[in-house]
Design a protein around this motif. Structure first.
Motif, PDB file in Angstrom:
ATOM      1  N   SER A 169       0.855  -1.186   0.000  1.00 39.94           N
ATOM      2  CA  SER A 169       0.000   0.000   0.000  1.00 39.94           C
ATOM      3  C   SER A 169       0.889   1.234   0.000  1.00 39.94           C
ATOM      4  N   ARG A 227      -0.313  -7.500  -3.660  1.00 42.51           N
ATOM      5  CA  ARG A 227      -0.844  -8.272  -2.534  1.00 42.51           C
ATOM      6  C   ARG A 227      -0.932  -9.735  -2.974  1.00 42.51           C
ATOM      7  N   MET A 258      -2.383   2.279  -5.916  1.00 45.77           N
ATOM      8  CA  MET A 258      -3.147   2.882  -4.831  1.00 45.77           C
ATOM      9  C   MET A 258      -2.892   4.383  -4.798  1.00 45.77           C
ATOM     10  N   TRP A 282      -6.952  -0.950  10.393  1.00 49.06           N
ATOM     11  CA  TRP A 282      -5.969  -1.337   9.370  1.00 49.06           C
ATOM     12  C   TRP A 282      -4.567  -1.459   9.944  1.00 49.06           C
ATOM     13  N   ASN A 323     -10.057   4.023   1.555  1.00 49.49           N
ATOM     14  CA  ASN A 323      -9.873   3.713   2.978  1.00 49.49           C
ATOM     15  C   ASN A 323      -9.083   4.843   3.626  1.00 49.49           C
ATOM     16  N   ASP A 341      -3.270   8.099   6.748  1.00 44.89           N
ATOM     17  CA  ASP A 341      -2.824   7.277   5.607  1.00 44.89           C
ATOM     18  C   ASP A 341      -4.084   6.886   4.857  1.00 44.89           C
ATOM     19  N   THR A 342      -4.216   7.321   3.623  1.00 49.59           N
ATOM     20  CA  THR A 342      -5.417   6.912   2.889  1.00 49.59           C
ATOM     21  C   THR A 342      -5.021   6.138   1.646  1.00 49.59           C
ATOM     22  N   GLY A 343      -5.932   5.315   1.183  1.00 44.86           N
ATOM     23  CA  GLY A 343      -5.633   4.540  -0.009  1.00 44.86           C
ATOM     24  C   GLY A 343      -6.885   4.239  -0.815  1.00 44.86           C
TER      25      GLY A 343
HETATM   26  N1  SER Z   1      -3.032   1.551   4.190  1.00 47.08           N
HETATM   27  C1  SER Z   1      -4.432   1.596   3.918  1.00 47.08           C
HETATM   28  C2  SER Z   1      -4.850   0.524   2.934  1.00 47.08           C
HETATM   29  O1  SER Z   1      -4.013  -0.035   2.297  1.00 47.08           O
HETATM   30  C3  SER Z   1      -4.809   2.938   3.387  1.00 47.08           C
HETATM   31  O2  SER Z   1      -3.861   3.362   2.459  1.00 47.08           O
HETATM   32  O3  SER Z   1      -5.999   0.282   2.771  1.00 47.08           O
END
Ligand code: SER
Length: 894
Positions: A40, A68, A91, A160, A202, A225-227
Motif C-alpha cells: 500500500s 498483494r 493505490m 488497518w 480507505n 494514511d489513505t488509499g
Molecule cells: N493503508 C491503507 C490501505 O491499504 C490505506 O492506504 O488500505
C-alpha cells in the motif's frame, strides 16, 4: 476518464492542498524484512509514521504500485473470480505526518470524490470503527449523511495494519453502490461479499504502532494514511462495475483474445483475467529486481508467473504470448512507470524462460499427480506428504496442484502439507539466521548512527586527509581509547576511504596520529546509515576520542579497483550492445584483483560474443576519453537515459557516471547512476579481458574479468605457456597457427597406434594360449581369452587364419561385467568368433558352425558369413562344451 487522467487529477488535487507529490517506491520494501512486497501507499512512509525518519514535508500524496500476493494482505486466490481483486494494483493516497487528522482527511476525500470526480453523493456510504464517534460526527457534518449511511464495524475490517507489526489504526471506508442490478449487500451484511457495494477509499487514522504480537504503542503524532485503488475508482468513472472492464485491462484482454484466436466464451473469462492480472504483477516485480526463484519474493513471483502460464495454456499454446502482450501493457502504464519501459526486454526473456521451465515441470509433475490421484475418489484428500513431494521434487506449485484437485473434487490435507512446508522453511530460516544474527558490533554501529552525523566522504578526489575521531568501538562496546595490539572500529568526521557499497570493495590503508607515534592499519570499511566504520588493528601507540589523525588509503590498490569499476560500466554497455537491451545488472563485485558481474541473459554467450564484448571495451579504453561525473536530480538522470539498477532505491539527487563515447563522439557510451570511484580517463584501465562466463542462476549469467596489470600478466603467462607447448611440439612460434592441426594429427596417430597395440596384444595372447588339434585332415585352433577388447577379436581371428593356412579357428573372450540386476549370469559376457579359411568354405560354414554351438554359452543367435562369424552369450562355464560342439561339427564334415 482514462486511468492516467484519474491518476494525474488525484495528484493535482492533493498538490493544490499543499501535499508533496512523491514518486512511487519499489515493490520491494527497502530495508524492511517484515513485508514481502509494498502492499500500500504508506509502506515507503513507515519510518516517518513511527518517528524514526523525518523529511522536508508533513503532507504527501502518491500513486503507489502495490502487490498483494503473499503475507498478511494476499489476494492471489481471489484474482480472476471477482470483479475487484488484483495481485498488482495502484493505490492513490494522501498522507499526513502529524499534520492534519480526521477532519481534513474526511473533508479532502469527500471533496475529491464529489467535486473532482463528480460522484453523486447518493451513491456513497461509509463504514467507521464501531466506537469512533468522532468519525460519525464528521461524516454527518461534512457529507450530510444520515445514520443509515454510516455503518459501524467492530472487526479488523475497520482497523488497518500494515502487517503483523508496523503502523496501524482505526479507519473509515468509503463505499460506492454500483446499483440494484448487481448482487451484494452493504458492508456488515451477510452478503457484503457481492459486487454491488465496493470499497473505494480507505482513510486510516494512524495512531498506533504494533511493535510485536502483544504490544501496541501510540505513534508520536496522530497521522493519516489513505488509499484508493485506482482500478476501482476507474471502474466507477468509466461507468463499468467490473474492474476488468476498465481501459487498462480491456485493452490487454482484447489483445489476449486476438493472439489466442479464441471467441469470448464464458470458459475463458477467469483464465483471461488471471493472465492479464498476473502479467502486470510479474512485469512490475521483475522491473523492480525480483527474479523467479524457489524462495521468498522470487518464489511468490514464480507462483504468479506459473499461474499465469497455466491459465494462458488453456487459451493458447503460443509461448511468446506474454512478450506479445507487453507492448499493450507498456502503452498503458509505461508513461508513469518508466522502469517498465526499461525492463520490457528483460520481462519478455524471463517470461519465456519461465514458460519453458514450467512446461517441463508441468509435463513431469502432472502425470505423477494424476497417477497418485487416480486412486482417490471425490471427497477424499491427497496426503500432505504426496503434495509436498510434488512441490519439492517436481517443482509443482501448490496452486497448480490445488487447481487440478478441485477440478476432480479431491481435497488436500493442507495441515500436513503446511507442516512439511513449515519444517522446510524453519530449516532454511535457521540456516539464514545463523549467518545473520545481529552482532553486538552491528547494534553498536546502529545506535551510533542515531547520534553522530554522517561521515563526509572525501575519497572521490583525495587519497588522504586529516580527520577527528568521533567514536571508538572495541568488542562491540563504545570506548574512549584503543591501544596497541587491539582491534577496533573507528568513526571519524571525514574520510577518503571508500566503504564497501554498490559492489565496490572497500579501501584499505592506514591511520596515524598527528605526531606519527600511533599507527593503525585499516583493513575494511563499512557504511551503516551514513557512518563510515573503519575496522582497524592498532600496531603502535593508542588512539583516543577526539584525536586528530591522518588517514591514507592504499592508492595503488584503489587505482586497480577504479580501473575494474570503470571497466565494469563499459562492459555492461558492451553487453547490451552485443546481446540486447534485456541485459541488466543483477549483481556485481569489483575489487582490486577482479570483476564479477551477474546479468540477465538466458543462454550461454558464444565465444564470438565474448570476443566482441572484449573488443568494444578495449576500443573504449584506447579512446582514452575522460570520465565525467555529474550530480543531478533523479528525474534529470532518468530523462538523460542514465542506467539505474533495478529495484535500487535512489535519493532525489544522484551521481551519474559517463564513460566512453559512441561513434558520434557526442553520446557517452555508458551512463550509469553510481556512487563508486572511477578512473579519470579510460586509458587508465589499460586492457580488459573476460576470463570466465558461466551460469549463475536461472536467467542470469556471470562474467569474471580482469583489467590492467592482472590482464597483462595473464597475456604474458599464456604466451609463455604457448611457447612451451610449441617447443614440445617442435614448432617455432612463427608456425604457431599450425599447432592445432599438429596436435590433432598427433592425437589421431596416437589413437591408431593404440588400437594396433591392443590388437597385437590380443593376437599375442591368443597365439600363446592356442590349442591346435587335427580333426581328420582338418586343423582346428582354438584359444580362450579374457578381458580383451571385443573390437580387436576379429583381427585376432584373421591373424590366426593367416597362420593356420588351412582350417578352422575360434577365439572366445570373457569379460567381467557389473551385474546391474544382481543376477549371477549377467556378470560375464562371452564373445566368440569363428573363422574358416577360404579353401574350406565349400565344406564348412563359420556361421553354421557357431550357430549350432552358441547355445552352450547361453547365446541364441550369431551373425556373419561362411568365412567368419560372431556370437555371444553370458554363460562362461559353457566354453568347453562350445569347443566340443564345434569339434564334433568339424568331424562330421571330414
Ligand atoms: N493503508 C491503507 C490501505 O491499504 C490505506 O492506504 O488500505
Amino acid at each position: 476518464m482514462k486511468t492516467s487522467n484519474i491518476r494525474s487529477s488525484f495528484l493535482q488535487f492533493f498538490k493544490d492542498k499543499g501535499h508533496e507529490i512523491v514518486a512511487p517506491s519499489s515493490l520491494v520494501p527497502e530495508n524492511d524484512d517484515s513485508l514481502l512486497f509494498t502492499n500500500s501507499g504508506m509502506v515507503q512512509f513507515k519510518n516517518i509514521f513511527i518517528g524514526k525518519e523525518q523529511r522536508g514535508y508533513s503532507r504527501a500524496s502518491t500513486c503507489q504500485k502495490s502487490v498483494r500476493a503473499g503475507g498478511k494482505h494476499n489476494d492471489l486466490d481471489q484474482v480472476g473470480h471477482t470483479a475487484r481483486h488484483h495481485t498488482f494494483f495502484e493505490m492513490l493516497g494522501n498522507f499526513s505526518f502529524g499534520d492534519y487528522f480526521k477532519e481534513s482527511a474526511i473533508l479532502y476525500a469527500w471533496e475529491c470524490l464529489t467535486k473532482v470526480f463528480e460522484i453523486s453523493k447518493d451513491r456513497l456510504c461509509v463504514t467507521v470503527y464501531h466506537d469512533d464517534e468522532e468519525a460519525v460526527r464528521l461524516w454527518k457534518s461534512i457529507a450530510g449523511f444520515s445514520d443509515d449511511r454510516i455503518i459501524r464495524i467492530s472487526t479488523s475490517d475497520n482497523f488497518w495494519s500494515m502487517g503483523d507489526t508496523g503502523p496501524c489504526g482505526p479507519c473509515t471506508e468509503i463505499f460506492y453502490d454500483h446499483g440494484e442490478h448487481i448482487s451484494g449487500g452493504k458492508p456488515g451484511e451477510t452478503d457484503a461479499d457481492g459486487d454491488r457495494f465496493v470499497e473505494l477509499w480507505n482513510l486510516v487514522f494512524m495512531q498506533f504502532e504494533q511493535v510485536s504480537k502483544d504490544k501496541r504503542v501510540s505513534l508520536p503524532k496522530p497521522s493519516i494514511d489513505t488509499g484508493m485503488g485506482i482500478e476501482r475508482i476507474a471502474a466507477v468513472l468509466q461507468g463499468v462495475h467490473d474492474n476488468f472492464d476498465i481501459d487498462i485491462f480491456s485493452s490487454l484482454i482484447a489483445r489476449l483474445f486476438e493472439i489466442s484466436g479464441k471467441d469470448r466464451l464464458d470458459i475463458y473469462k477467469v483464465p483471461s483475467r488471471i493472465v492479464v492480472d498476473h502479467l502486470r504483477s510479474a512485469a512490475f516485480l521483475i522491473a523492480d529486481g525480483v527474479f523467479p526463484s524457489n524462495e521468498g519474493r522470487g518464489y511468490v513471483l514464480r507462483r504468479i508467473m506459473r499461474r499465469a502460464i497455466k491459465n494462458a495454456r488453456s487459451m493458447t499454446d503460443d509461448r511468446q504470448l506474454f512478450q506479445k502482450l507487453m507492448p499493450t501493457l507498456v502503452d498503458n502504464m509505461g508513461g508513469f512507470y518508466k522502469e517498465l519501459v526499461q525492463a520490457q526486454p528483460l520481462i519478455g526473456s524471463i517470461f519465456s524462460q519461465e514458460y519453458d521451465s514450467f512446461c517441463k515441470v508441468f509435463e513431469n509433475g502432472m502425470p505423477v499427480l494424476q497417477r497418485i490421484i487416480s486412486d482417490l475418489l471425490p471427497g477424499q484428500a491427497l496426503s500432505g506428504a504426496d503434495a509436498f513431494r510434488l512441490y519439492d521434487t517436481y517443482g509443482m506449485p501448490i496452486d497448480v496442484i490445488n487447481d487440478e484437485l478441485s477440478y476432480r473434487g479431491i481435497l488436500l490435507d493442507e495441515r500436513s502439507f503446511n507442516e512439511l512446508m513449515d519444517d522446510q522453511r524453519r530449516r532454511s530460516r535457521e540456516g539464514a539466521l545463523m549467518c545473520a544474527s545481529v552482532s553486538p558490533e552491528c547494534q553498536a554501529y546502529a545506535s551510533l548512527s542515531q547520534r553522530i552525523p554522517a561521515t563526509v566522504f572525501t575519497g572521490y578526489n583525495e587519497i588522504g586527509g586529516a580527520a577527528a575521531i568521533k567514536a571508538i568501538i572495541v568488542g562491540g562496546e563504545e570506548k574512549n581509547e584503543v591501544i596497541s595490539g587491539q582491534s577496533a572500529a573507528i568513526v571519524v568526521d571525514a574520510t577518503p576511504f571508500y566503504a564497501e557499497s554498490g559492489g565496490q570493495a572497500s579501501d584499505k590503508g592506514y591511520m596515524k596520529s598527528r605526531s606519527g607515534a600511533s599507527f593503525a592499519s585499516i583493513y575494511e570499511v563499512i557504511k551503516v546509515n551514513g557512518l563510515f566504520i573503519h575496522k582497524v588493528i592498532v600496531s603502535d601507540g593508542a588512539f583516543r576520542m577526539g584525536d586528530s589523525v591522518d588517514l591514507n588509503i592504499d592508492a595503488a590498490r584503489r587505482k586497480k579497483i577504479m580501473a575494474n569499476h570503470s571497466a565494469t560500466h563499459l562492459m555492461q554497455a558492451a553487453l547490451r550492445s552485443v546481446l540486447g537491451e534485456h541485459v541488466m545488472q543483477k549483481g556485481s563485485y569489483v575489487s582490486d584483483d577482479r570483476i564479477r558481474f551477474d546479468f540477465s541473459h538466458g543462454i550461454q554467450m558464444t565465444a564470438e560474443e565474448i570476443a566482441h564484448v572484449e573488443r568494444i571495451v578495449n576500443d573504449s579504453i584506447r579512446q582514452n576519453t575522460s570520465v565525467v561525473t555529474e550530480v543531478m536530480s533523479y528525474s534529470d538522470a532518468s530523462d538523460s537515459g542514465a542506467m539505474a539498477l533495478f529495484g535500487e532505491k535512489y535519493g532525489d539527487v544522484v551521481r551519474v557516471v559517463s564513460i566512453g563515447m559512441c561513434e558520434n563522439f557526442v553520446t557517452p557510451f555508458s551512463m550509469e547512476l553510481c556512487g563508486g570511484t572511477h578512473v579519470k580517463r579510460t586509458g587508465e584501465i589499460g586492457v580488459f579481458k573476460i576470463t570466465g562466463e558461466s551460469s549463475c542462476m536461472s536467467g542470469v549469467r556471470r562474467i569474471d574479468a580482469i583489467t590492467g596489470e592482472a590482464a597483462f600478466k595473464l597475456f604474458q603467462d599464456i604466451y609463455s605457456k604457448v611457447r612451451t607447448i610449441a617447443s614440445v611440439a617442435k614448432i617455432s612460434m612463427s608456425e604457431i597457427d599450425s599447432l592445432p592441426q599438429k596436435l590433432e594429427a598427433l592425437i589421431d596417430e596416437n589413437k591408431i597406434l593404440r588400437k594396433e597395440a591392443i590388437r597385437m596384444g590380443a593376437s599375442d595372447c591368443a597365439l600363446s594360449s592356442v590349442v591346435s588339434e587335427s580333426i581328420g585332415s582338418a586343423q582346428f585352433w582354438h584359444s580362450s581369452l579374457s578381458n580383451h577388447e571385443v573390437k580387436s577379436l576379429k583381427s585376432v581371428v584373421d591373424n590366426m587364419k593367416r597362420k593356420i593356412g588351412s582350417g578352422v579357428v575360434m577365439v572366445s573372450n570373457i569379460e567381467a561385467q557389473d551385474a546391474s540386476d544382481g543376477s549371477v549370469d549377467a556378470k560375464h559376457k562371452v564373445t566368440v568368433i569363428v573363422g574358416v579359411t577360404d579353401d574350406l568354405v565349400d565344406r564348412l560354414s563359420a556361421v553354421k558352425l557357431l550357430s549350432s554351438a552358441i547355445g552352450k554359452v547361453g547365446g541364441e543367435k550369431c551373425g556373419g558369413r561362411d568365412d567368419i562369424a560372431q556370437g555371444g552369450g553370458h554363460n562362461h562355464f559353457g566354453i568347453e562344451a562350445l569347443i566340443s560342439s564345434v569339434r564334433e561339427s568339424i568331424k562330421s564334415s571330414f
